[in-house]
Design a protein around this motif. Structure first.
Motif, PDB file in Angstrom:
ATOM      1  N   GLY A  64      -8.723  13.221 -10.492  1.00 30.72           N
ATOM      2  CA  GLY A  64      -7.254  12.537  -9.778  1.00 30.72           C
ATOM      3  C   GLY A  64      -7.225  11.200  -9.244  1.00 30.72           C
ATOM      4  O   GLY A  64      -8.583  10.796  -9.789  1.00 30.72           O
ATOM      5  N   GLN A  65      -6.520  10.773  -8.608  1.00 31.36           N
ATOM      6  CA  GLN A  65      -6.158   9.298  -8.411  1.00 31.36           C
ATOM      7  C   GLN A  65      -5.923   9.353  -6.609  1.00 31.36           C
ATOM      8  O   GLN A  65      -5.346  10.191  -5.911  1.00 31.36           O
ATOM      9  CB  GLN A  65      -5.175   8.777  -8.897  1.00 31.36           C
ATOM     10  CG  GLN A  65      -5.428   8.557 -10.438  1.00 31.36           C
ATOM     11  CD  GLN A  65      -4.250   7.946 -10.900  1.00 31.36           C
ATOM     12  OE1 GLN A  65      -3.078   8.474 -11.003  1.00 31.36           O
ATOM     13  NE2 GLN A  65      -4.388   6.799 -11.683  1.00 31.36           N
ATOM     14  N   LEU A  66      -6.400   8.291  -6.254  1.00 32.53           N
ATOM     15  CA  LEU A  66      -6.134   7.933  -4.760  1.00 32.53           C
ATOM     16  C   LEU A  66      -5.624   6.385  -4.822  1.00 32.53           C
ATOM     17  O   LEU A  66      -6.591   5.327  -5.076  1.00 32.53           O
ATOM     18  CB  LEU A  66      -7.104   8.047  -3.682  1.00 32.53           C
ATOM     19  CG  LEU A  66      -6.913   7.791  -2.270  1.00 32.53           C
ATOM     20  CD1 LEU A  66      -7.588   8.631  -1.280  1.00 32.53           C
ATOM     21  CD2 LEU A  66      -6.703   6.442  -1.858  1.00 32.53           C
ATOM     22  N   LEU A  67      -4.315   6.305  -4.676  1.00 30.80           N
ATOM     23  CA  LEU A  67      -3.703   4.924  -4.733  1.00 30.80           C
ATOM     24  C   LEU A  67      -3.564   4.294  -3.567  1.00 30.80           C
ATOM     25  O   LEU A  67      -3.091   4.944  -2.414  1.00 30.80           O
ATOM     26  CB  LEU A  67      -2.334   4.946  -5.477  1.00 30.80           C
ATOM     27  CG  LEU A  67      -2.219   5.749  -7.001  1.00 30.80           C
ATOM     28  CD1 LEU A  67      -0.872   5.684  -7.410  1.00 30.80           C
ATOM     29  CD2 LEU A  67      -3.286   4.998  -7.941  1.00 30.80           C
ATOM     30  N   PHE A  68      -4.060   3.163  -3.269  1.00 30.32           N
ATOM     31  CA  PHE A  68      -3.761   2.258  -2.235  1.00 30.32           C
ATOM     32  C   PHE A  68      -2.786   1.082  -2.517  1.00 30.32           C
ATOM     33  O   PHE A  68      -3.480   0.480  -3.271  1.00 30.32           O
ATOM     34  CB  PHE A  68      -4.973   1.869  -1.592  1.00 30.32           C
ATOM     35  CG  PHE A  68      -4.800   0.747  -0.463  1.00 30.32           C
ATOM     36  CD1 PHE A  68      -4.101   1.304   0.854  1.00 30.32           C
ATOM     37  CD2 PHE A  68      -5.301  -0.506  -0.504  1.00 30.32           C
ATOM     38  CE1 PHE A  68      -3.823   0.204   1.688  1.00 30.32           C
ATOM     39  CE2 PHE A  68      -5.207  -1.420   0.530  1.00 30.32           C
ATOM     40  CZ  PHE A  68      -4.433  -0.914   1.817  1.00 30.32           C
TER      41      PHE A  68
END
Length: 272
Positions: A64-68
């Motif tokens: 998955g992704q963690l977007l900042f």
């Protein structure tokens, strides 16, 4: 109404993370709204602090992704992570002040580490940040001179020294007396609004959390059990959320850790 990517400063998209075979976050999707105060809540071990560490790049998602601000933190190299962190501030659970540095030097530390500002300007910035948390007069003290509440406020001044966009708080109310707790809660709200921050904090303290938070996310069993405004969370009929909000001992979260029956462990049947 779900947040759009423009509304969210941080997004978790189908994110999974665990320690070994133990899954902590299982395909989690959530958004942290810009300019708001968001509380991460739920039973201990539910992944709240883990999310903060993922946001800061200390941990990396397994899938998955963690977007900042639209950029995925997971594949970033060290240089990119450090650049992202300069846009973040972190208040650790018990302050984590440097014991051998004065209050002034604790707050000045990130400015000296990450900028080339002259000492005259650093002095003015440090005193401004200390003034914002009501402790400008304490700049010559050392951490051992401070109460727990004062230490937390100094740590907050340090967390906002670089004027971050995002401030993360790991259990900012833990161990504080009622006066210090109320002061810390008001500071989180006031600084968020006056500085245009986005704030995320982990908390088990229901009353003050529901007073200052715009958005509440409750984690349980590796998933999002509930998210919404404090009032929506209070009115939830979900059994787990209801148990948590009303501090009930009986409900989906069991008192006893799973194990053999009492009869098996104590040989009750053999004695009958």
């Amino acid at each position: 109404m779900p947040l759009t990517s423009i509304d969210a400063l941080v997004e978790l998209r189908n994110l999974t993370f665990g320690y070994g075979e133990r899954v902590i976050l299982d395909n989690v999707c959530l958004s942290i709204p810009r300019g708001k105060v968001t509380a991460l809540m739920g039973a201990s071990g539910g992944g709240k602090t883990t999310i903060l560490r993922l946001m800061g790049g200390q941990y990396r998602a397994q899938s998955g992704q963690l977007l900042f601000d639209g950029q995925d933190v997971t594949p970033m190299d060290q240089t990119q992570i450090y650049a992202a962190r300069r846009r973040m501030g972190m208040l650790f659970q018990f302050g984590a002040l440097f014991a051998d540095l004065s209050v002034f030097d604790n707050v000045a530390f990130p400015l000296r580490e990450h900028t080339n500002l002259p000492e005259s300007l650093i002095r003015d910035i440090v005193l401004m940040k200390l003034n914002a948390v009501g402790l400008r007069g304490a700049h010559d003290l050392i951490p051992s001179d401070l109460s727990g509440g004062m230490a937390r406020r100094i740590a907050l001044a340090r967390a906002i020294a670089l004027d971050p966009e995002l401030v993360m708080y790991d259990e900012p109310f833990s161990g504080l007396d009622p006066i210090s707790l109320g002061t810390a809660a008001r500071l989180i709200r006031q600084l968020n609004d006056s500085m245009g921050l986005t704030s995320v904090f982990v908390s088990h303290e229901l009353e003050q959390t529901f007073v200052i938070a715009d958005h509440v996310i409750i984690l349980a069993n590796g998933k999002i059990a509930m998210q919404g405004t404090p009032e929506q969370v209070r009115q939830s009929t979900d059994p787990l959320v209801y148990q948590y909000v009303n501090a009930l001992s009986d409900g989906p979260v069991q008192f006893h850790y799973p194990g053999p029956s009492v009869a098996e462990d104590f040989g009750v049947e053999a004695c009958v």
